[in-house]
Design a protein around this motif. Structure first.
Motif, mmCIF file in Angstrom:
data_model
loop_
_atom_site.group_PDB
_atom_site.id
_atom_site.type_symbol
_atom_site.label_atom_id
_atom_site.label_comp_id
_atom_site.label_asym_id
_atom_site.label_seq_id
_atom_site.Cartn_x
_atom_site.Cartn_y
_atom_site.Cartn_z
ATOM 1 N N GLU A 97 0.828 -1.212 0.000
ATOM 2 C CA GLU A 97 0.000 0.000 0.000
ATOM 3 C C GLU A 97 0.859 1.257 0.000
ATOM 4 N N ASP A 98 1.979 1.245 0.695
ATOM 5 C CA ASP A 98 2.871 2.407 0.682
ATOM 6 C C ASP A 98 3.449 2.650 -0.697
ATOM 7 N N GLU A 99 3.836 1.573 -1.384
ATOM 8 C CA GLU A 99 4.371 1.739 -2.740
ATOM 9 C C GLU A 99 3.311 2.264 -3.694
ATOM 10 N N ARG A 104 -6.306 4.624 -11.529
ATOM 11 C CA ARG A 104 -5.548 3.551 -12.159
ATOM 12 C C ARG A 104 -4.698 2.811 -11.121
ATOM 13 N N VAL A 105 -4.085 3.558 -10.203
ATOM 14 C CA VAL A 105 -3.299 2.926 -9.146
ATOM 15 C C VAL A 105 -4.191 2.133 -8.208
ATOM 16 N N VAL A 106 -5.375 2.660 -7.918
ATOM 17 C CA VAL A 106 -6.333 1.922 -7.089
ATOM 18 C C VAL A 106 -6.758 0.633 -7.784
ATOM 19 N N LYS A 127 -4.273 -2.062 -7.116
ATOM 20 C CA LYS A 127 -4.476 -2.645 -5.795
ATOM 21 C C LYS A 127 -5.636 -3.637 -5.798
ATOM 22 N N GLN A 128 -6.716 -3.314 -6.445
ATOM 23 C CA GLN A 128 -7.855 -4.228 -6.509
ATOM 24 C C GLN A 128 -7.500 -5.503 -7.271
ATOM 25 N N LYS A 129 -6.718 -5.332 -8.354
ATOM 26 C CA LYS A 129 -6.313 -6.505 -9.131
ATOM 27 C C LYS A 129 -5.449 -7.449 -8.286
ATOM 28 N N GLN A 130 -4.556 -6.878 -7.476
ATOM 29 C CA GLN A 130 -3.739 -7.716 -6.606
ATOM 30 C C GLN A 130 -4.583 -8.471 -5.607
ATOM 31 N N GLU A 131 -5.592 -7.816 -5.034
ATOM 32 C CA GLU A 131 -6.455 -8.500 -4.076
ATOM 33 C C GLU A 131 -7.225 -9.629 -4.737
ATOM 34 N N GLU A 132 -7.684 -9.405 -5.999
ATOM 35 C CA GLU A 132 -8.387 -10.460 -6.711
ATOM 36 C C GLU A 132 -7.480 -11.644 -7.000
#
Length: 437
Positions: free
Chosen positions: A72-74, A132-134, A137-142
Motif C-alpha cells: 500500500e505504501d508503494e 488507475r493505481v487503485v 491494488k484491486q487486481k492484486q487482491e483479486e
C-alpha cells in the motif's frame, strides 16, 4: 532427456547427482503402486502440461513488473509521483508566444500559479491516474483470492511448538539428500546408455541392530534386478562370517508378500521354503500373528494420520528368484518398511523412499547403477593400551583390564595375554575379532 552422457560429462571423471527429494513424512506410507503406473501417469501429465503451454504460447509475454506485488505504501508513492509529475509538466509547458494573447495569458497564468497549484491536482486527469493505481491494488487482491498455495495454508503449516526431537528426526532423514555428492565414473569398464523414459528409485537400508539408523541410501533404476541392489548393500556381518569361514550366500527380500530369494550360488539355501510351509500348515496361528502386526504402534499412527482403513487380510505370500525379477515388476509402497535377510538371521529394514524420472544431470550410464549416495561413516575403536593403533581384537570379562569390553591392537594383545611360546597366560576372558562399531 538425452539417452547418453553429454560431452561435458565424458570429460569430467565425476558426475554430480541432482539435488532434491525425497520429502520425508514420519509414519506416512503411500498407496500400493508400480513403476509402470507411475511412469505412465507422469508422462501423461507432462504431455498435458506441454499441450497447455503450447496453447498459451500465443499470449503476450509477462514482464517482471506484471508479476510484482506492490504494498500500500508503494502504491501511494506511485500515485503521488504520477500526480505531481503531471502537474509539473503542465506548468513547465506554457502556450507558444506566436499565438495571439500568448504573452498576456502567460502573465495571468504566472499570477495565478500559486493560487491554482492546489486546485490543479484535483483535475480530471489526476483523478484518473489515482484511480488507475487503485485498480492495481484491486487486481492484486483479486489475484490473492484466486490463488491458494497449499504450502501457505494454515492446515499445512508446522506449529512452532512442535516437538524438537521430531524435527531433528526429519532433518536426520534428509541429511543424505542435502549434500552435493558426485559419482566417480572413471573406473567403469563399459558404457550402457540409459534410455528415456527411465525411473530412478531411492532406496534406504537401515542398521541390523540399531533399527532407526540409516546405513546406506542408493539410487536404483526401475529396470534393474534386485540382485544388483543386494550386491551393493554393505553389512559388517558379511565380513565377519567370511573371516570365520562360515559365509552364507543365501538371502532374500520380502516386498509386499513376495519373497525374492538369491539362489545364484549353487550352495545357496532357499530360506523361504520353511516359512511358506509353516504358512500353509499353520493358518490359524499365522492369522493371529498377522492381526497382532497390523494392530501395532506404527499402524495406529498411520490410522491417526490417514484415517481408519479396512481390515487387512493375511497376504498371499509367493516366492521368486531374485535375479529373475526387476523393480518394475514389483508392487510396493513408498515409505513402507520391507525386509532384507542374509547370513541366516541378520535382518535389515529396506525402505523405497522416492521415485522419479531420470534427470538430465543424472548419471546416464546403466553400468554405474546402483549408485551409493549415502554411506554411514564407520567408527573404529583405538587400542585401549597404546591409544595409537586401530583395535583388531576385543575382550569381555577380562580380569586384568580396567574396561569391559576392552580393545587391543595386534601388538598389545599378545604382550598382555600370551606367553613366549604363544600359550595363553590365563583363560578368564572371552576373545573376539573386532572390525568396527
Amino acid at each position: 532427456m538425452e539417452s547418453s552422457i553429454p560431452e561435458a560429462a565424458e570429460c569430467d571423471l565425476s558426475v554430480p547427482i541432482p539435488r532434491g527429494g525425497p520429502i520425508y513424512v514420519s509414519n506416512m506410507v503411500g498407496p500400493s503402486t508400480r513403476v509402470s503406473h507411475f511412469q505412465t501417469s507422469l508422462l501423461s501429465e507432462l504431455e498435458s502440461l506441454e499441450a497447455e503451454l503450447c496453447q498459451d504460447s500465443s499470449h503476450h509475454d509477462l514482464s517482471v513488473d506484471d508479476l510484482k506485488v506492490f504494498t500500500e505504501d508503494e502504491l501511494m508513492d506511485m500515485a503521488l509521483k504520477e500526480v505531481f509529475q503531471g502537474s509539473e509538466n503542465n506548468e513547465n509547458h506554457p502556450p507558444p508566444l506566436d499565438q495571439p494573447n500568448a504573452g498576456r495569458c502567460h502573465k495571468k497564468n504566472s499570477r495565478r500559479k500559486r493560487r491554482g497549484a492546489n486546485n490543479s491536482i484535483l483535475d480530471s486527469s489526476c483523478i484518473e491516474k489515482v484511480e488507475r493505481v487503485v485498480g492495481i491494488k484491486q487486481k492484486q487482491e483479486e489475484d490473492k483470492a484466486a490463488v491458494r498455495l497449499h504450502s501457505f495454508s494454515p492446515v499445512c503449516r508446522i506449529s512452532e511448538s512442535a516437538n524438537k526431537s521430531a524435527r531433528t528426526e526429519r532433518m536426520r532423514s534428509l541429511r543424505s539428500t542435502s549434500s552435493t555428492r558426485k559419482v566417480n565414473t572413471a573406473g567403469l569398464q563399459e558404457h550402457i546408455p540409459v534410455l528415456y523414459p527411465e525411473v530412478v528409485l531411492s532406496v534406504e537400508v537401515y542398521h541390523n541392530v540399531r533399527k532407526g539408523i540409516k546405513t546406506q541410501e542408493l539410487l536404483v533404476l526401475g529396470g534393474q534386478t534386485l540382485t544388483a541392489l543386494r550386491d551393493k548393500i554393505f553389512c559388517s556381518t558379511d565380513q565377519v562370517m567370511q573371516k570365520a569361514g562360515q559365509h552364507d550366500p543365501s538371502g532374500y527380500f520380502l516386498i509386499e508378500g513376495v519373497f525374492c530369494t538369491d539362489l545364484r550360488d549353487p550352495s545357496a539355501i532357499d530360506f523361504t521354503r520353511p516359512i511358506l510351509d509353516w504358512l500353509r500348515n499353520s493358518k490359524e496361528e499365522a492369522k493371529k500373528k498377522w492381526e497382532y502386526i497390523i494392530t501395532g504402534e506404527l499402524q495406529q499412527k498411520q490410522k491417526a494420520i490417514m484415517g481408519e482403513a479396512s481390515a487387512s487380510q493375511l497376504p498371499h505370500f509367493t516366492s521368486i528368484e531374485m535375479h529373475k525379477i526387476r523393480f518394475c515388476d514389483l508392487s510396493f509402497r513408498l515409505g513402507a518398511g520391507y525386509l532384507y535377510c542374509h547370513q541366516g538371521d541378520c535382518t535389515h529394514t529396506l525402505v523405497i523412499r522416492d521415485m522419479r524420472l531420470i534427470h538430465p544431470e543424472d548419471v546416464h550410464n546403466r553400468a554405474a547403477y546402483p549408485i551409493i549416495t549415502f554411506q554411514l561413516k564407520l567408527r573404529f575403536q583405538k587400542c585401549s593400551v597404546c591409544k595409537i593403533f586401530r583395535a583388531t581384537k576385543v575382550t569381555a570379562d577380562d580380569k586384568w583390564t580396567p574396561e569391559n569390553p576392552c580393545y587391543f591392537c595386534d601388538e598389545c594383545f599378545p604382550l598382555l595375554h600370551l606367553a613366549e611360546d604363544g600359550s595363553l597366560l590365563y583363560t578368564e576372558f572371552e576373545e573376539y575379532d573386532y572390525n568396527h562399531d
